[in-house]
Design a protein around this motif. Structure first.
Motif, PDB file in Angstrom:
ATOM      1  N   THR A  63      83.797 -50.939  28.099  1.00  0.00           N
ATOM      2  CA  THR A  63      83.320 -50.631  29.455  1.00  0.00           C
ATOM      3  C   THR A  63      83.174 -51.904  30.280  1.00  0.00           C
ATOM      4  O   THR A  63      83.588 -51.960  31.441  1.00  0.00           O
ATOM      5  CB  THR A  63      81.967 -49.888  29.394  1.00  0.00           C
ATOM      6  OG1 THR A  63      82.128 -48.690  28.612  1.00  0.00           O
ATOM      7  CG2 THR A  63      81.488 -49.506  30.783  1.00  0.00           C
ATOM      8  N   LYS A  66      86.546 -53.203  31.214  1.00  0.00           N
ATOM      9  CA  LYS A  66      87.152 -52.379  32.267  1.00  0.00           C
ATOM     10  C   LYS A  66      86.578 -52.750  33.638  1.00  0.00           C
ATOM     11  O   LYS A  66      87.322 -52.876  34.627  1.00  0.00           O
ATOM     12  CB  LYS A  66      86.904 -50.897  31.971  1.00  0.00           C
ATOM     13  CG  LYS A  66      87.592 -49.955  32.938  1.00  0.00           C
ATOM     14  CD  LYS A  66      87.345 -48.502  32.548  1.00  0.00           C
ATOM     15  CE  LYS A  66      88.030 -47.560  33.545  1.00  0.00           C
ATOM     16  NZ  LYS A  66      87.794 -46.135  33.205  1.00  0.00           N
ATOM     17  N   ILE A  67      85.252 -52.944  33.693  1.00  0.00           N
ATOM     18  CA  ILE A  67      84.608 -53.343  34.956  1.00  0.00           C
ATOM     19  C   ILE A  67      85.099 -54.709  35.396  1.00  0.00           C
ATOM     20  O   ILE A  67      85.406 -54.939  36.572  1.00  0.00           O
ATOM     21  CB  ILE A  67      83.073 -53.347  34.798  1.00  0.00           C
ATOM     22  CG1 ILE A  67      82.559 -51.907  34.617  1.00  0.00           C
ATOM     23  CG2 ILE A  67      82.389 -53.993  36.001  1.00  0.00           C
ATOM     24  CD1 ILE A  67      81.097 -51.814  34.242  1.00  0.00           C
ATOM     25  N   ALA A  70      88.614 -54.465  36.780  1.00  0.00           N
ATOM     26  CA  ALA A  70      88.615 -53.842  38.111  1.00  0.00           C
ATOM     27  C   ALA A  70      88.161 -54.833  39.170  1.00  0.00           C
ATOM     28  O   ALA A  70      88.753 -54.929  40.250  1.00  0.00           O
ATOM     29  CB  ALA A  70      87.703 -52.615  38.106  1.00  0.00           C
ATOM     30  N   ARG A  71      87.115 -55.604  38.873  1.00  0.00           N
ATOM     31  CA  ARG A  71      86.606 -56.593  39.828  1.00  0.00           C
ATOM     32  C   ARG A  71      87.632 -57.689  40.095  1.00  0.00           C
ATOM     33  O   ARG A  71      87.768 -58.170  41.215  1.00  0.00           O
ATOM     34  CB  ARG A  71      85.308 -57.208  39.305  1.00  0.00           C
ATOM     35  CG  ARG A  71      84.113 -56.251  39.356  1.00  0.00           C
ATOM     36  CD  ARG A  71      83.526 -56.201  40.761  1.00  0.00           C
ATOM     37  NE  ARG A  71      82.562 -55.128  40.908  1.00  0.00           N
ATOM     38  CZ  ARG A  71      81.398 -55.262  41.525  1.00  0.00           C
ATOM     39  NH1 ARG A  71      81.043 -56.418  42.022  1.00  0.00           N
ATOM     40  NH2 ARG A  71      80.604 -54.243  41.672  1.00  0.00           N
ATOM     41  N   LYS A  75      88.733 -54.355  43.045  1.00  0.00           N
ATOM     42  CA  LYS A  75      88.301 -52.965  43.180  1.00  0.00           C
ATOM     43  C   LYS A  75      86.779 -52.870  43.059  1.00  0.00           C
ATOM     44  O   LYS A  75      86.165 -53.596  42.296  1.00  0.00           O
ATOM     45  CB  LYS A  75      88.957 -52.090  42.105  1.00  0.00           C
ATOM     46  CG  LYS A  75      90.468 -51.999  42.230  1.00  0.00           C
ATOM     47  CD  LYS A  75      91.034 -51.084  41.162  1.00  0.00           C
ATOM     48  CE  LYS A  75      92.555 -51.017  41.250  1.00  0.00           C
ATOM     49  NZ  LYS A  75      92.999 -50.379  42.493  1.00  0.00           N
ATOM     50  N   TRP A  76      86.196 -51.955  43.806  1.00  0.00           N
ATOM     51  CA  TRP A  76      84.766 -51.688  43.716  1.00  0.00           C
ATOM     52  C   TRP A  76      84.505 -50.903  42.447  1.00  0.00           C
ATOM     53  O   TRP A  76      85.084 -49.839  42.224  1.00  0.00           O
ATOM     54  CB  TRP A  76      84.331 -50.895  44.942  1.00  0.00           C
ATOM     55  CG  TRP A  76      82.904 -50.449  44.924  1.00  0.00           C
ATOM     56  CD1 TRP A  76      82.440 -49.183  44.706  1.00  0.00           C
ATOM     57  CD2 TRP A  76      81.745 -51.260  45.137  1.00  0.00           C
ATOM     58  NE1 TRP A  76      81.071 -49.166  44.771  1.00  0.00           N
ATOM     59  CE2 TRP A  76      80.614 -50.420  45.031  1.00  0.00           C
ATOM     60  CE3 TRP A  76      81.548 -52.621  45.412  1.00  0.00           C
ATOM     61  CZ2 TRP A  76      79.310 -50.891  45.188  1.00  0.00           C
ATOM     62  CZ3 TRP A  76      80.261 -53.089  45.570  1.00  0.00           C
ATOM     63  CH2 TRP A  76      79.149 -52.238  45.463  1.00  0.00           C
ATOM     64  N   SER A  77      83.642 -51.396  41.574  1.00  0.00           N
ATOM     65  CA  SER A  77      83.412 -50.744  40.274  1.00  0.00           C
ATOM     66  C   SER A  77      82.025 -50.120  40.176  1.00  0.00           C
ATOM     67  O   SER A  77      81.477 -49.957  39.091  1.00  0.00           O
ATOM     68  CB  SER A  77      83.608 -51.753  39.137  1.00  0.00           C
ATOM     69  OG  SER A  77      82.783 -52.881  39.314  1.00  0.00           O
ATOM     70  N   GLY A  78      81.457 -49.780  41.312  1.00  0.00           N
ATOM     71  CA  GLY A  78      80.180 -49.085  41.296  1.00  0.00           C
ATOM     72  C   GLY A  78      79.001 -49.979  41.598  1.00  0.00           C
ATOM     73  O   GLY A  78      79.117 -51.189  41.742  1.00  0.00           O
ATOM     74  N   SER A  92      87.642 -45.757  43.831  1.00  0.00           N
ATOM     75  CA  SER A  92      86.692 -46.868  43.775  1.00  0.00           C
ATOM     76  C   SER A  92      87.042 -47.917  44.829  1.00  0.00           C
ATOM     77  O   SER A  92      87.537 -48.998  44.510  1.00  0.00           O
ATOM     78  CB  SER A  92      86.705 -47.492  42.372  1.00  0.00           C
ATOM     79  OG  SER A  92      88.026 -47.863  42.020  1.00  0.00           O
ATOM     80  N   LYS A  93      86.796 -47.558  46.080  1.00  0.00           N
ATOM     81  CA  LYS A  93      87.132 -48.457  47.186  1.00  0.00           C
ATOM     82  C   LYS A  93      86.037 -48.387  48.249  1.00  0.00           C
ATOM     83  O   LYS A  93      85.474 -47.330  48.501  1.00  0.00           O
ATOM     84  CB  LYS A  93      88.481 -48.048  47.782  1.00  0.00           C
ATOM     85  CG  LYS A  93      89.006 -49.022  48.822  1.00  0.00           C
ATOM     86  CD  LYS A  93      90.381 -48.591  49.303  1.00  0.00           C
ATOM     87  CE  LYS A  93      90.930 -49.565  50.343  1.00  0.00           C
ATOM     88  NZ  LYS A  93      92.253 -49.147  50.837  1.00  0.00           N
ATOM     89  N   TYR A 167      82.039 -60.996  40.040  1.00  0.00           N
ATOM     90  CA  TYR A 167      81.782 -60.534  38.679  1.00  0.00           C
ATOM     91  C   TYR A 167      81.236 -61.720  37.901  1.00  0.00           C
ATOM     92  O   TYR A 167      81.940 -62.691  37.656  1.00  0.00           O
ATOM     93  CB  TYR A 167      83.051 -59.993  38.021  1.00  0.00           C
ATOM     94  CG  TYR A 167      82.809 -59.561  36.597  1.00  0.00           C
ATOM     95  CD1 TYR A 167      82.106 -58.397  36.325  1.00  0.00           C
ATOM     96  CD2 TYR A 167      83.268 -60.336  35.527  1.00  0.00           C
ATOM     97  CE1 TYR A 167      81.856 -58.006  35.023  1.00  0.00           C
ATOM     98  CE2 TYR A 167      83.024 -59.952  34.226  1.00  0.00           C
ATOM     99  CZ  TYR A 167      82.318 -58.777  33.974  1.00  0.00           C
ATOM    100  OH  TYR A 167      82.067 -58.394  32.676  1.00  0.00           O
TER     101      TYR A 167
END
Length: 204
Positions: A63, A66-67, A70-71, A75-78, A92-93, A167
């Protein structure tokens, strides 16, 4: 019905079994032939829990990876929604909120004008401006609190407003549009660092 549904931590489960033994309670799994009242059952229990803990740690690592990936792609990962942005419901934008974005720019300009977090917070209070308010998927209202010195500093130092994503110690170009001009952003960061080193002596 399964051992790992009670706990995936070997240490936590050992403490629970100790409490069970103290009260003469045996733990039985319906779908797994394990009974803690026997020595073989306790051995099998420890083996199963060791694998369950290993599986939990592997999932956590994947996990986090993956975050991080994405960062790094921008990409916005929450996370908690930001004033000035909305999260695209289809992915995720981050999308610029046209009603809130001018307010964010004004907050940066107010800090450059006052050169003080406290003075800027006082000005925001006068205007009745608050932090981002949003509704969770379950329909609960969140946010909408008045600005404090801490929350204002967090907003002013958030690289997301400069079109980037962070990140850990890494900063990457984001897929979203910047709200604050790079020159204004940099001036605010320089001023914050200067005031942090001197305790705001220059302003006083």
């Amino acid at each position: 019905y399964k051992v790992d549904r009670l706990s995936r931590s070997l240490l936590d489960f050992a403490k629970m079994v100790e409490i069970f033994d103290k009260h003469q309670v045996s733990f039985v799994s319906v779908t797994q032939l394990i009974n803690t009242s026997t020595s073989m059952g306790r051995l099998m229990l420890n083996v199963l829990l060791s694998f369950a803990q290993f599986e939990r740690e592997i999932i956590s690592e994947r996990t986090r990876d993956k975050i991080a990936a994405a960062r790094r792609k921008g990409k916005w990962s929450g996370g908690m929604p930001l004033l000035g942005y909305d999260v695209d419901p289809n992915g995720s934008k981050l999308m610029v909120n046209e009603d809130e974005a001018p307010r964010v720019r004004t907050i940066f300009e107010l800090y450059l004008e006052h050169q003080s977090l406290i003075a800027t917070v006082q000005e925001l209070d006068k205007r009745g401006w608050i932090n981002k308010r949003w509704t969770t998927r379950k329909g609960h209202e969140r946010g909408g609190k008045t600005f404090t010195k801490t929350s204002l500093h967090k907003l002013l130092t958030n690289v997301t407003y400069n079109g980037k994503l962070k990140y850990k110690d890494e900063v990457h170009e984001g897929e979203h549009a910047a709200i604050v001009d790079s020159d204004v952003w940099q001036r605010v960061q320089t001023l914050l660092k200067r005031n942090g080193r001197t305790g705001g002596a220059a302003v006083r």
